[in-house]
Design a protein around this motif. Sequence first.
Motif, PDB file in Angstrom:
ATOM      1  N   ALA A   1       0.589  -0.942   0.341  1.00  0.00           N
ATOM      2  CA  ALA A   1       0.379   0.083   0.332  1.00  0.00           C
ATOM      3  C   ALA A   1       1.092   1.233  -0.192  1.00  0.00           C
ATOM      4  O   ALA A   1       0.240   2.396   0.175  1.00  0.00           O
ATOM      5  CB  ALA A   1      -0.583  -0.184   1.277  1.00  0.00           C
TER       6      ALA A   1
ATOM      7  N   GLU B   1       8.720  -3.855   5.599  1.00  0.00           N
ATOM      8  CA  GLU B   1       6.937  -3.549   5.170  1.00  0.00           C
ATOM      9  C   GLU B   1       6.718  -4.438   6.493  1.00  0.00           C
ATOM     10  O   GLU B   1       7.532  -5.144   6.731  1.00  0.00           O
ATOM     11  CB  GLU B   1       7.081  -5.402   3.892  1.00  0.00           C
TER      12      GLU B   1
ATOM     13  N   SER C   1      -8.420  -1.259   1.638  1.00  0.00           N
ATOM     14  CA  SER C   1      -7.651  -1.818   0.496  1.00  0.00           C
ATOM     15  C   SER C   1      -8.177  -3.353   1.228  1.00  0.00           C
ATOM     16  O   SER C   1      -8.877  -3.612   2.058  1.00  0.00           O
ATOM     17  CB  SER C   1      -6.167  -2.025   1.018  1.00  0.00           C
TER      18      SER C   1
ATOM     19  N   CYS D   1       4.719  -0.507   3.141  1.00  0.00           N
ATOM     20  CA  CYS D   1       3.534   0.530   3.681  1.00  0.00           C
ATOM     21  C   CYS D   1       3.287   1.813   3.887  1.00  0.00           C
ATOM     22  O   CYS D   1       3.086   2.816   3.952  1.00  0.00           O
ATOM     23  CB  CYS D   1       2.685   0.459   4.981  1.00  0.00           C
TER      24      CYS D   1
ATOM     25  N   GLY E   1       2.506   6.329   0.946  1.00  0.00           N
ATOM     26  CA  GLY E   1       1.360   5.589  -0.248  1.00  0.00           C
ATOM     27  C   GLY E   1       0.906   6.584  -0.345  1.00  0.00           C
ATOM     28  O   GLY E   1      -0.215   5.994  -1.166  1.00  0.00           O
TER      29      GLY E   1
ATOM     30  N   ILE F   1       1.206   5.265   7.546  1.00  0.00           N
ATOM     31  CA  ILE F   1       0.254   4.542   6.354  1.00  0.00           C
ATOM     32  C   ILE F   1      -0.906   5.487   6.609  1.00  0.00           C
ATOM     33  O   ILE F   1      -1.208   5.179   5.378  1.00  0.00           O
ATOM     34  CB  ILE F   1       0.436   3.335   7.584  1.00  0.00           C
TER      35      ILE F   1
END
Length: 881
Positions: free
Chosen positions: A254, A260, A300, A321, A324, A583
């Motif tokens: 995303a 990650e 998502s 993430c 984004g 995020i």
Amino acid sequence: MMWGSMRTRSDSFESEISDEPVEAGSLPPNSGSKQEQSPRGPWYMASGFLSFWLLLFFAVVVPLFYRLPAALTIEDVPKGLFIAERAQANLYEFDKIGPKVVGSDGNENKTVQFLLKELALIEQNVLDEYFDIEIDLQTVSGSYIHWTMVNMYQGVQNIVIKLSPKNSTSDTYLLVNSHFDSKPTSPSAGDAGQLIVTILEVLRVMSSTKQTFEHPIVFLLNGAEENPLQASHGFITQHKWAANCKVLINLDAAGGGGREILFQSGPNHPWLVDYYKKNAKHPFATTMAEEIFQTGILPSDTDFTIFTKYSSLVGLDMAQCINGYTYHTKYDRFDVIPRTSIQNTGDNVLSLVRALSNATEVHDPEAHAAGHAIFFDVLGLYFISYSESTGVILNYAVAAATLVLIFVSVCRTASVSNVSTAHIVGLFILIFVVQIIGFVLGLGLPVVVAYLFDKYGLSLTYFATPALMIGIYVFPSLLGLSLPSFIYLKLQRSEKISFAQQLQMVLHGHAIILAILALGLTYYGLRSAYVITWTLIFYVIPLTINLLTTLHDRGFSWTGVLKLVQIIPFLYNSYLFYTFLVILSAMMGRFGRSTNPDLIISALNALGTIFAMGFLIPLINVFRRPSMILLVLLAVTGLSIYTASSTQIGFPYRPKTNVERVPYLQVRRTFYEYDGSVSKDDSGYLFNFQDRRGPAPLKGTKVNLTGLASIESDCSKYMMCGVPLYDHRWVKNRLKGMWLPRNAPIETPSVPTLELLNKTVLEDGKTVRLEFTTAVTDHTSVFIQPYEDVAVTNWTFPTAYIGQQTTYHIYFSHGKDDTALSFFIELSKPDGDFNVPLCQVAMSYHYINDEGDELSRKFAKSFPSYAALVQWPTAYQRFIY
């Protein structure tokens, strides 16, 4: 006595001019107080106290959050390690292909050929004496119900690779999955090119290193995830190796270019988290992310959902993430993915693949099902995990210990102050009420700011300038947390209970609030209650130390141990909530227009402030004139609000880095009546703005939006508002759609039409069968709405969908196979009269890979540079049968 009286009056006068309450500590030793007193620090030290925590955040939390390992190169490392340089070279070629939308040449041909070429090179270097490798190109068709629509696919592609130890007899496989397709306009370097090349490099290392592993590994490079989730469904329901796959590592994005995060595990298999704990070299995970994601509030989804729903697979779901802002835009390019980020992901995936391919649990995962796990990393340095049952016990135990120790502390204060327990308990109850008010204000003031900003059309001011959140959300929260206790301590005057002890009870009040919350959330079943528990642990520790020593009773001496120990929860809680802010702030740019995203961001800021600073902000009262700090907090808040609302700094969008997402369709629509006549034939642009501000940021720019209007009124007149809603998200947001009429007709690349082949009344006399065929584009939607006295009883599509909606939505896409779509519908009618209108059928033909006619291209060029357009021509036809 006269000297003592003069001193008391003098201290009283000094207290008044210094904005401090009269303290028991100002009395002389023979006044009857048995407590040692500590003088309050100078007022200017309070600013240094708060600055320390601010600097700690920027000096420790932020660097560790963005920390990435050194990237390895081909020249300087031995075999058997993940080489980011090789993966990055693959990513460069992957990026050059451009967008990879299902059905496009970029996805179905160029990307598949590129991946097969790389796999052929890997196959040439496989250690044949150790491994067998098989490569299969799967072309698959199918359908299933996804949210509120039928998700139907035809000829989508998967590249499937199985790496097996030589002469392996294991019939249980490890599955590693990611996708190579993209959203329109996106070269998809982050989502999910970075992860595709990571898988290629992991396969390259595993197949060329002398090692052993027990379970064959299936690497799935799927070609239709964005569609959504079609290729993974095709694999898990139809591929010859699917039934043997027992454990999954799913990789998605995303964002891109950072670490990650592990945000889903299991389900109900905590042993998987143990493997992550032991083998992930750069841990980044939290149970809270898992619980937030599984609420479904985020815009998502991942293939993990399909694998766990349509098979018995269990596993780990990890995603890029960070950053984004470029996700699903044309700016998701190679140059925003640093090599160090690829190394971070590669190290983790390679280690997990090696560990899980040797895990005995893979033989029979269900035998090891044992509930959920609680897990979290600490600043990326350590990883902590334990079972949910252990978490429940820990939560209850820590909450109980907090309450017991506070009771002991209050009784101890009564004893050393020579007052009755009833008196001290009554005073503590008052303080507890004050702290409840402070907690509510600490949470509520930032939310009020968010509400007011949105009310005046100023949402998302932090979108391009995240630092504004400190002034508009964090400082109001600090102000709300500290103001009630400041007022209480200023007004409360007691010669029996020292100021220091009353301040300590203020912190006790905050601890009791957290303990009650921990008990409630644990009882409710939220594993995220671990955050409260660990925050309380680091209050219980200094409280225990102070009670076991004389520090508890010696003025402000108890604050020393407290401040030292509070460094740990401050670092963790600020790190945790900073993670979510990084995020989710970017996600707010695609959260839709229906919900005020600032309420979410302000609440996160407030909660982060409460957990990180709840036991610290009251300590400003240790210093003289704490009102100065409150005035500073108020002044900075006011200045930040002005900056965010009245200057360009608060404008949400920036070209390339923080764009406004503007999806719209170039629509040519035709309404056919029952007799075949045309009742409507018009053209226009259908907008589905993705953030709260909608079209407002485009006013005053070169783009001409004169006549832009909501389609909400049409939604009550026409089936699905009478427009070609693209997918289930467009359907969900249809009441917020907007239509801009265009005088000149939209010129679509072709004009397919729906052909009725047969209309047959079945033997029962009350059912009619309609058979249709139509040429299709790579993305075509069918909408079907029977009239009130008519019901769908059977059709080509999944029968489980019948009756679930009043208007049925069949989302169809194709990859390599563009065969015409043929389908039938059986309709029942009690009176058996089929010579009247029975249903409406609408066809939406999307030309995603076409820029449109000349006028449409000119219109697109008029948008400002901060607008990221996703648009294409669409032919929409509505029929009545």
